[in-house]
Scaffold this motif. Structure first.
Motif, short mmCIF file in Angstrom:
data_model
loop_
_atom_site.label_atom_id
_atom_site.label_comp_id
_atom_site.label_asym_id
_atom_site.label_seq_id
_atom_site.Cartn_x
_atom_site.Cartn_y
_atom_site.Cartn_z
N ALA A 10 53.94 77.58 21.23
CA ALA A 10 54.72 78.66 20.64
C ALA A 10 54.63 78.52 19.12
CB ALA A 10 56.17 78.57 21.09
N PRO A 11 54.53 79.63 18.38
CA PRO A 11 54.19 79.55 16.97
C PRO A 11 55.22 78.85 16.08
CG PRO A 11 54.64 81.81 17.62
CD PRO A 11 54.58 81.01 18.87
N ASN A 12 56.44 78.65 16.55
CA ASN A 12 57.42 77.93 15.76
C ASN A 12 57.23 76.41 15.79
OD1 ASN A 12 59.43 80.52 16.66
ND2 ASN A 12 59.51 79.84 14.53
N VAL A 13 56.40 75.93 16.70
CA VAL A 13 56.17 74.49 16.79
C VAL A 13 55.40 74.04 15.54
CG1 VAL A 13 55.02 72.64 18.06
CG2 VAL A 13 56.18 74.48 19.30
N GLU A 14 55.88 72.98 14.92
CA GLU A 14 55.20 72.40 13.77
C GLU A 14 54.19 71.38 14.28
OE1 GLU A 14 58.41 70.82 11.48
OE2 GLU A 14 59.26 72.79 11.03
N LEU A 15 52.93 71.78 14.30
CA LEU A 15 51.89 70.95 14.91
C LEU A 15 51.67 69.66 14.12
CD1 LEU A 15 49.11 73.47 16.01
CD2 LEU A 15 50.99 72.51 17.37
N LYS A 16 51.44 68.59 14.86
CA LYS A 16 51.10 67.30 14.29
C LYS A 16 49.58 67.15 14.26
CE LYS A 16 55.50 66.28 14.24
NZ LYS A 16 56.26 66.28 12.97
N GLU A 17 49.09 66.34 13.34
CA GLU A 17 47.66 66.09 13.26
C GLU A 17 47.20 65.26 14.46
OE1 GLU A 17 45.62 67.45 11.03
OE2 GLU A 17 47.41 68.51 10.35
N ALA A 18 45.95 65.40 14.79
CA ALA A 18 45.38 64.66 15.92
C ALA A 18 45.41 63.15 15.65
CB ALA A 18 43.95 65.11 16.14
N VAL A 66 46.54 79.29 20.80
CA VAL A 66 45.73 78.19 21.32
C VAL A 66 44.73 77.82 20.23
CG1 VAL A 66 44.24 77.36 23.17
CG2 VAL A 66 45.94 79.14 23.66
N VAL A 67 44.77 76.54 19.84
CA VAL A 67 43.89 76.07 18.76
C VAL A 67 43.19 74.79 19.18
CG1 VAL A 67 45.31 77.11 16.95
CG2 VAL A 67 45.75 74.75 17.65
N ARG A 68 42.12 74.48 18.47
CA ARG A 68 41.43 73.22 18.68
C ARG A 68 42.36 72.06 18.30
NH1 ARG A 68 35.42 73.22 18.23
NH2 ARG A 68 35.77 71.09 17.50
N PHE A 69 42.21 70.96 19.00
CA PHE A 69 43.02 69.78 18.76
C PHE A 69 42.67 69.13 17.42
CE2 PHE A 69 43.93 65.20 19.39
CZ PHE A 69 45.23 65.24 19.86
N ASP A 70 41.38 69.17 17.04
CA ASP A 70 40.95 68.39 15.88
C ASP A 70 41.30 69.04 14.55
OD1 ASP A 70 39.14 70.45 16.19
OD2 ASP A 70 37.36 69.17 16.32
N ASP A 71 41.13 70.36 14.43
CA ASP A 71 41.34 70.99 13.13
C ASP A 71 42.28 72.19 13.16
OD1 ASP A 71 39.79 72.91 14.36
OD2 ASP A 71 38.04 72.65 13.06
N HIS A 72 42.85 72.48 14.31
CA HIS A 72 43.84 73.56 14.47
C HIS A 72 43.27 74.94 14.17
CE1 HIS A 72 47.35 70.46 13.88
NE2 HIS A 72 46.60 70.20 14.93
N HIS A 95 44.91 81.46 28.40
CA HIS A 95 44.87 81.72 26.96
C HIS A 95 45.27 83.17 26.68
CE1 HIS A 95 42.34 80.99 23.04
NE2 HIS A 95 43.33 81.83 22.81
N ALA A 96 44.69 84.12 27.43
CA ALA A 96 45.03 85.52 27.24
C ALA A 96 46.49 85.80 27.55
CB ALA A 96 44.14 86.40 28.13
#
Length: 273
Positions: A265-273, A240-246, A230-231
């Motif tokens: 990587a911060p450009n990734v558009e995260l999908k909901e769980a 690095v974020v939680r899967f459930d609520d980002h 993570h570091a």
């Protein structure tokens, strides 16, 4: 904690522990025992833990130390501590697949701020510098030259950073030993160009170097499994974020168990769980 004091110590201890691990890895045979949670442990885990723990306690006696192999340390409470997994990827070690790492990190106020991940079978060393930027140092040694000496390296540390992700063609990395249908179902929500498997905290490092865009973990991990990676990823511009609520993944939880998470990587558009 003075980062200028910390970084040389954790870098050195990771290499020395890696040497000890490789001595056992390259031996004809080694014993495998089962811990109370049925996870495997070897002489390499124990030897690396003893070396790292002694070194950290000698150098930083006032800092709390949590380490996987010392159950008494799991009773420590607080949000600022050193945390160690002396051999992450024991299953990879046992099967001689090479994807195992030494993990040492500093957590401050629930956030992994500095860390080192060393993959001794691959001669790849990742760590955050005193200023927070992550570097990779490829340790240059001759064939079968383990163990290496602490200063016996040629390559200079090179800064690394996540890449600018293309959400129409993402590179995904997932667990080698713990991949399951839930992981595949989540990965299938993305436009994936390629998917690869890796063991241990190397998955964080592959995102940090731009060799992958996202690492989702839908499975049990502990804080010592993830803090150093993570570091390293944070110092390369990743998240690095939680899967459930980002929301950000935090450390110092009561049982040191993590929720499911996503490293990316911060450009990734995260999908909901």
């Amino acid at each position: 904690m003075n980062y200028n004091d910390l970084i040389p110590v954790i870098r050195r201890l990771s290499i020395e522990a890696g040497n000890k691990i490789m001595e056992i890895y390259n031996s004809d045979d080694f014993d495998v025992k089962q811990k109370s949670d049925d996870s495997p442990v070897t002489a390499a885990d124990e030897a690396a833990d003893a070396l790292i723990s002694h070194g950290l306690r000698s150098a930083f006696p006032e800092m709390a130390l949590v380490t996987e192999e010392q159950s008494d340390s799991h009773k420590i409470k607080g949000d600022t501590f050193l945390i160690v997994d002396p051999l992450d990827g024991t299953k990879e070690f046992i099967h001689r697949r090479g994807d195992f790492t030494v993990n040492i990190a500093l957590v401050e106020k629930g956030v992994p701020t500095r860390g080192v991940v060393y993959a001794p079978a691959k001669n790849r060393l990742f760590y955050t510098g005193p200023e927070g930027q992550t570097v990779e140092e490829v340790l240059v040694v001759g064939a079968d030259a383990h163990p290496i000496e602490f200063n016996e390296h040629i390559a200079r540390p090179e800064p690394i950073s996540v890449r600018k992700s293309d959400n129409d063609a993402l590179e995904v990395v997932a667990s080698k030993s713990h991949r399951d249908q839930a992981t595949d179902d989540y990965i299938n929500k993305y436009n994936v160009k390629d998917s690869k498997s890796a063991g241990s905290s190397l998955k964080f490092c592959l995102v940090a170097t731009g060799e992958a865009d996202i690492y989702p973990r839908v499975g049990r991990t502990m804080e010592w499994d993830t803090a150093a990676g993570h570091a390293v990823l944070t110092g390369a511009g990743g998240k690095v974020v939680r899967f459930d609520d980002h929301t950000p993944l935090v450390y110092g939880k009561g049982d040191y168990a993590n929720p499911f998470f996503i490293a990316y990587a911060p450009n990734v558009e995260l999908k909901e769980a």
